[in-house]
Write a protein that holds these residues in place. Structure first.
Motif, PDB file in Angstrom:
ATOM      1  N   TYR A  68       3.533  23.058  33.276  1.00  0.00           N
ATOM      2  CA  TYR A  68       4.056  21.842  33.888  1.00  0.00           C
ATOM      3  C   TYR A  68       4.298  20.806  32.806  1.00  0.00           C
ATOM      4  CZ  TYR A  68       2.766  23.947  38.282  1.00  0.00           C
ATOM      5  OH  TYR A  68       2.682  24.808  39.338  1.00  0.00           O
ATOM      6  N   ASP A  69       5.362  20.029  32.982  1.00  0.00           N
ATOM      7  CA  ASP A  69       5.652  18.936  32.054  1.00  0.00           C
ATOM      8  C   ASP A  69       4.897  17.673  32.435  1.00  0.00           C
ATOM      9  OD1 ASP A  69       7.453  20.435  30.496  1.00  0.00           O
ATOM     10  OD2 ASP A  69       9.083  20.019  31.899  1.00  0.00           O
ATOM     11  N   PHE A  71       1.613  15.918  34.712  1.00  0.00           N
ATOM     12  CA  PHE A  71       0.334  16.165  35.372  1.00  0.00           C
ATOM     13  C   PHE A  71       0.446  15.990  36.883  1.00  0.00           C
ATOM     14  CE2 PHE A  71      -4.118  14.898  36.488  1.00  0.00           C
ATOM     15  CZ  PHE A  71      -4.714  16.107  36.203  1.00  0.00           C
ATOM     16  N   ALA A  74       1.638  19.074  38.473  1.00  0.00           N
ATOM     17  CA  ALA A  74       0.566  20.075  38.545  1.00  0.00           C
ATOM     18  C   ALA A  74      -0.399  19.746  39.686  1.00  0.00           C
ATOM     19  CB  ALA A  74      -0.181  20.161  37.219  1.00  0.00           C
ATOM     20  N   ARG A  89      -6.391  11.591  37.344  1.00  0.00           N
ATOM     21  CA  ARG A  89      -5.404  10.978  36.449  1.00  0.00           C
ATOM     22  C   ARG A  89      -6.090  10.197  35.328  1.00  0.00           C
ATOM     23  NH1 ARG A  89      -2.908   9.799  41.628  1.00  0.00           N
ATOM     24  NH2 ARG A  89      -1.170  11.229  41.920  1.00  0.00           N
ATOM     25  N   PHE A  92      -7.432  12.725  32.894  1.00  0.00           N
ATOM     26  CA  PHE A  92      -6.300  13.301  32.172  1.00  0.00           C
ATOM     27  C   PHE A  92      -5.839  12.364  31.054  1.00  0.00           C
ATOM     28  CE2 PHE A  92      -1.621  13.532  31.785  1.00  0.00           C
ATOM     29  CZ  PHE A  92      -1.505  14.808  31.263  1.00  0.00           C
ATOM     30  N   HIS A  97      -3.741  15.870  25.341  1.00  0.00           N
ATOM     31  CA  HIS A  97      -3.006  16.846  26.141  1.00  0.00           C
ATOM     32  C   HIS A  97      -1.556  16.946  25.679  1.00  0.00           C
ATOM     33  CE1 HIS A  97      -2.745  12.906  28.097  1.00  0.00           C
ATOM     34  NE2 HIS A  97      -1.488  13.227  28.317  1.00  0.00           N
ATOM     35  N   ARG A  99      -0.222  20.342  26.545  1.00  0.00           N
ATOM     36  CA  ARG A  99       0.118  21.471  27.419  1.00  0.00           C
ATOM     37  C   ARG A  99      -0.643  21.321  28.738  1.00  0.00           C
ATOM     38  NH1 ARG A  99      -1.995  26.350  24.916  1.00  0.00           N
ATOM     39  NH2 ARG A  99      -3.509  24.979  23.963  1.00  0.00           N
ATOM     40  N   ILE A 100       0.043  21.613  29.835  1.00  0.00           N
ATOM     41  CA  ILE A 100      -0.548  21.562  31.179  1.00  0.00           C
ATOM     42  C   ILE A 100      -0.157  22.855  31.874  1.00  0.00           C
ATOM     43  CG2 ILE A 100      -0.631  20.321  33.388  1.00  0.00           C
ATOM     44  CD1 ILE A 100       0.645  17.908  31.825  1.00  0.00           C
ATOM     45  N   TRP A 101      -1.122  23.538  32.501  1.00  0.00           N
ATOM     46  CA  TRP A 101      -0.783  24.761  33.219  1.00  0.00           C
ATOM     47  C   TRP A 101      -1.770  25.043  34.332  1.00  0.00           C
ATOM     48  CZ3 TRP A 101      -3.192  24.970  28.466  1.00  0.00           C
ATOM     49  CH2 TRP A 101      -4.376  25.711  28.390  1.00  0.00           C
ATOM     50  N   ILE A 109      -6.404  23.474  37.080  1.00  0.00           N
ATOM     51  CA  ILE A 109      -5.362  22.969  36.194  1.00  0.00           C
ATOM     52  C   ILE A 109      -6.026  22.844  34.834  1.00  0.00           C
ATOM     53  CG2 ILE A 109      -3.825  21.048  35.615  1.00  0.00           C
ATOM     54  CD1 ILE A 109      -3.968  20.193  38.586  1.00  0.00           C
ATOM     55  N   VAL A 111      -5.593  21.500  30.766  1.00  0.00           N
ATOM     56  CA  VAL A 111      -4.818  20.691  29.832  1.00  0.00           C
ATOM     57  C   VAL A 111      -5.409  20.910  28.451  1.00  0.00           C
ATOM     58  CG1 VAL A 111      -4.145  18.979  31.565  1.00  0.00           C
ATOM     59  CG2 VAL A 111      -6.178  18.581  30.201  1.00  0.00           C
TER      60      VAL A 111
END
Length: 184
Positions: A68-69, A71, A74, A89, A92, A97, A99-101, A109, A111
């Motif tokens: 994901y670009d 957060f 995601a 948030r 986060f 961060h 990379r987020i996936w 999730i 990061v």
């Protein structure tokens, strides 16, 4: 991932459950069913000898995940509880961060900075944040903004209770408490 790539991972990235036959990354669904505190960091010797579970191996290799670009995208895809999103948030924003996936298992999730280990694992009711001294610190999140009714509270406790695991093969035990695979 090859054995050499797994051996090159930072020590803090792989965990084991006492008596378990596989190593896992922090957000693995196999660890989520373990008793709190049961998972420990794998030693360098264990990393070199014990195989990594296939799901974790895929995730470490970049397979089996959706990137994901943003957060918030995601959070939406993860169906994070709305009451937990503001704190998620904030956390986060406080970690490095790039990379987020979400793994295909949909259990968290993750990061991480461009290079390096995961900075935080966001679960629906808690977040594991990488600590400066190593390991991860867990922050429990609120699951609802108002007090649930008695019926809802009872149901929530039943749904949130971690499953019991077989001490030999680490599969979820049926309600009888006896493993169908190991007969223990």
């Amino acid at each position: 991932m090859t054995i050499n790539e797994i051996s090159a991972l930072p020590d803090e990235q792989l965990y084991r459950i006492p008596g378990g036959s596989k190593l896992h990354i922090r957000g693995c669904r196999h660890l989520s069913g373990a008793k709190p505190g049961a998972a420990t960091l794998a030693t360098r010797q264990e990393i070199n000898k014990i195989p990594v579970c296939s799901t974790c191996q895929s995730n470490l290799g970049g397979e089996g995940r959706t990137a994901y670009d943003a957060f918030d995208d995601a959070l939406e895809a993860f169906h994070a509880p709305v009451a937990n999103r503001p704190r998620m948030r904030e956390i986060f924003a406080s970690v490095e961060h790039a990379r987020i996936w979400i793994p295909y298992s949909g259990t968290y999730i993750a990061v991480a900075p461009e290079d390096g280990q995961v900075a935080a694992f966001f679960n629906k009711g808690f977040v594991d944040v990488h600590a400066a001294g190593g390991g991860y610190e867990t922050e429990i999140l609120p699951l609802a903004t108002s007090a649930p009714s008695k019926a809802t509270a009872t149901k929530a406790v039943v749904l949130e209770a971690p499953p019991q695991l077989c001490t030999s093969c680490w599969t979820v035990l049926p309600s009888s408490g006896q493993c169908d695979r190991c007969a223990e």
